[in-house]
Write a protein that holds these residues in place. Structure first.
Motif, PDB file in Angstrom:
ATOM      1  N   VAL A 135       0.849  -1.180   0.000  1.00  0.00           N
ATOM      2  CA  VAL A 135       0.000   0.000   0.000  1.00  0.00           C
ATOM      3  C   VAL A 135       0.898   1.247   0.000  1.00  0.00           C
ATOM      4  N   SER A 136       0.252   2.394  -0.110  1.00  0.00           N
ATOM      5  CA  SER A 136       1.007   3.641  -0.152  1.00  0.00           C
ATOM      6  C   SER A 136       0.160   4.749   0.462  1.00  0.00           C
ATOM      7  N   ASN A 137       0.833   5.692   1.087  1.00  0.00           N
ATOM      8  CA  ASN A 137       0.186   6.889   1.660  1.00  0.00           C
ATOM      9  C   ASN A 137      -0.838   6.567   2.748  1.00  0.00           C
ATOM     10  N   MET A 138      -0.637   5.467   3.456  1.00  0.00           N
ATOM     11  CA  MET A 138      -1.544   5.143   4.564  1.00  0.00           C
ATOM     12  C   MET A 138      -0.972   5.633   5.889  1.00  0.00           C
ATOM     13  N   THR A 139      -1.711   6.516   6.534  1.00  0.00           N
ATOM     14  CA  THR A 139      -1.391   6.976   7.886  1.00  0.00           C
ATOM     15  C   THR A 139      -1.731   5.853   8.870  1.00  0.00           C
ATOM     16  N   PRO A 140      -1.341   5.977  10.136  1.00  0.00           N
ATOM     17  CA  PRO A 140      -1.734   4.946  11.111  1.00  0.00           C
ATOM     18  C   PRO A 140      -3.246   4.693  11.122  1.00  0.00           C
ATOM     19  N   LYS A 141      -4.023   5.771  11.050  1.00  0.00           N
ATOM     20  CA  LYS A 141      -5.484   5.637  11.090  1.00  0.00           C
ATOM     21  C   LYS A 141      -6.006   4.927   9.838  1.00  0.00           C
ATOM     22  N   LEU A 142      -5.528   5.333   8.657  1.00  0.00           N
ATOM     23  CA  LEU A 142      -5.976   4.703   7.413  1.00  0.00           C
ATOM     24  C   LEU A 142      -5.503   3.255   7.334  1.00  0.00           C
ATOM     25  N   TYR A 143      -4.296   2.999   7.811  1.00  0.00           N
ATOM     26  CA  TYR A 143      -3.759   1.631   7.811  1.00  0.00           C
ATOM     27  C   TYR A 143      -4.660   0.721   8.650  1.00  0.00           C
ATOM     28  N   GLN A 144      -4.997   1.168   9.843  1.00  0.00           N
ATOM     29  CA  GLN A 144      -5.819   0.328  10.729  1.00  0.00           C
ATOM     30  C   GLN A 144      -7.221   0.123  10.154  1.00  0.00           C
ATOM     31  N   ALA A 145      -7.747   1.161   9.496  1.00  0.00           N
ATOM     32  CA  ALA A 145      -9.103   1.062   8.929  1.00  0.00           C
ATOM     33  C   ALA A 145      -9.162   0.062   7.777  1.00  0.00           C
ATOM     34  N   PHE A 146      -8.176   0.093   6.889  1.00  0.00           N
ATOM     35  CA  PHE A 146      -8.230  -0.738   5.684  1.00  0.00           C
ATOM     36  C   PHE A 146      -7.606  -2.120   5.869  1.00  0.00           C
ATOM     37  N   VAL A 147      -6.417  -2.172   6.473  1.00  0.00           N
ATOM     38  CA  VAL A 147      -5.683  -3.447   6.505  1.00  0.00           C
ATOM     39  C   VAL A 147      -6.405  -4.482   7.365  1.00  0.00           C
ATOM     40  N   VAL A 156       4.749  -3.692   2.165  1.00  0.00           N
ATOM     41  CA  VAL A 156       5.275  -2.354   2.441  1.00  0.00           C
ATOM     42  C   VAL A 156       4.141  -1.333   2.465  1.00  0.00           C
ATOM     43  N   ASN A 157       4.452  -0.181   3.041  1.00  0.00           N
ATOM     44  CA  ASN A 157       3.610   1.009   2.964  1.00  0.00           C
ATOM     45  C   ASN A 157       4.546   2.132   2.533  1.00  0.00           C
ATOM     46  N   GLN A 158       4.355   2.624   1.312  1.00  0.00           N
ATOM     47  CA  GLN A 158       5.228   3.688   0.802  1.00  0.00           C
ATOM     48  C   GLN A 158       4.634   5.042   1.181  1.00  0.00           C
TER      49      GLN A 158
END
Length: 284
Positions: A135-147, A156-158
């Motif tokens: 993924v890319s451009n995921m903040t902690p909040k967006l990462y937790q919501a989607f992943v 990776v998260n770019q």
């Protein structure tokens, strides 16, 4: 010699890659990638939305270097999100690159039908078309919501990452999943304040390097994958000439202390997904 990192799926990625964002597809990308490969880079990072996948693929194919020795990354654009569209987007990237497989394929932005697109990436990985996915451009909040909705974890998260924005919270959030950070804007997009930070200038003098090399070496020392970009032949070479720098623990702490905890790009800003979709079209 270039350092490598093992991803959570077992695949190996060179710690320093060559980025081609904003390099035009008028022969300039082909030339820059060809020079990078000659200089020793074995990791090239492009995207559907950079409009230069074809020149990257041609440079890789014309390099004379065995395909399995070159790590190629591309990214799916928002227009191709959702399960069915993503399957077509992956195929389009493969065709433009002229490659049988892509080493790493990322969801470029965290908006829209991310989950449907991710499912298409997972299937393409199972089919061998993509070796690793992320993924890319995921903040902690967006990462937790989607992943949390994904069947498998990204490799990776770019994200934007450099000494002024070291992504400490994100690293903590992703550490349980073994997800690596890839740095875009690893030199702060040429931020003159960053490049003239006294500690960076002092370390450059001590190690006989330029400030940019000190910054990239710090990122590699912190376990990041970093993606410097240049079209200047001497800079292409110097950005890879960082593996003889061995910072002391005190020097690493001094560099860590530069963190401001905030970047220039806020992926959580209201309306950004809609703005990107409306203003950046990669096809009709």
């Amino acid at each position: 010699m270039t350092k490598t990192i093992t991803l959570n799926d077992g695949n190996i990625i060179p710690a320093v890659g060559f980025g081609v964002f904003q390099i035009p597809a008028d022969g300039s990308t082909y030339e820059a990638v060809s020079q990078a490969l000659k200089a020793g880079y074995r990791h090239i990072d492009t995207a559907a939305a950079y409009f230069n996948e074809a020149e990257v693929g041609k440079a890789v194919r014309d390099s004379g270097i065995a395909r399995e020795e070159i790590f190629v990354t591309s990214k799916l654009w928002l227009q191709d999100y959702g399960y069915d569209n993503a399957k077509k987007g992956i195929q389009s990237s493969l065709e433009k690159l002229g490659l049988d497989y892509i080493d790493l394929y990322l969801l470029h932005q965290p908006y829209g039908d991310v989950v449907g697109a991710w499912q298409a990436l997972e299937e393409a990985k199972e089919a061998g078309l993509l070796k690793s996915i992320g993924v890319s451009n995921m903040t902690p909040k967006l990462y937790q919501a989607f992943v949390s909705q994904f069947k498998s974890k990204p490799a990776v998260n770019q994200v934007e990452c450099n000494p002024y924005f070291q992504q400490k919270e994100l690293r903590q959030v992703m550490s349980a999943d073994g997800v690596k950070i890839e740095c875009w804007a690893p030199l702060g997009q040429g931020n003159s304040d960053l490049l003239s930070e006294p500690v960076i200038v002092q370390l450059a003098e001590k190690y006989g390097k330029n400030p940019g090399q000190i910054i990239l070496a710090f990122e590699v020392a912190e376990g990041f994958i970093t993606l410097p970009k240049s079209v200047t032949p001497s800079r292409i070479v110097s950005n890879l000439d960082i593996f003889d720098i061995a910072f002391t623990p005190e020097e690493l702490d001094q560099l860590r202390a530069l963190d401001k905890g905030i970047g220039n790009h806020n992926p959580e800003a209201p309306g950004i997904g809609e703005h990107l979709l409306a203003n950046y079209k990669i096809h009709d």
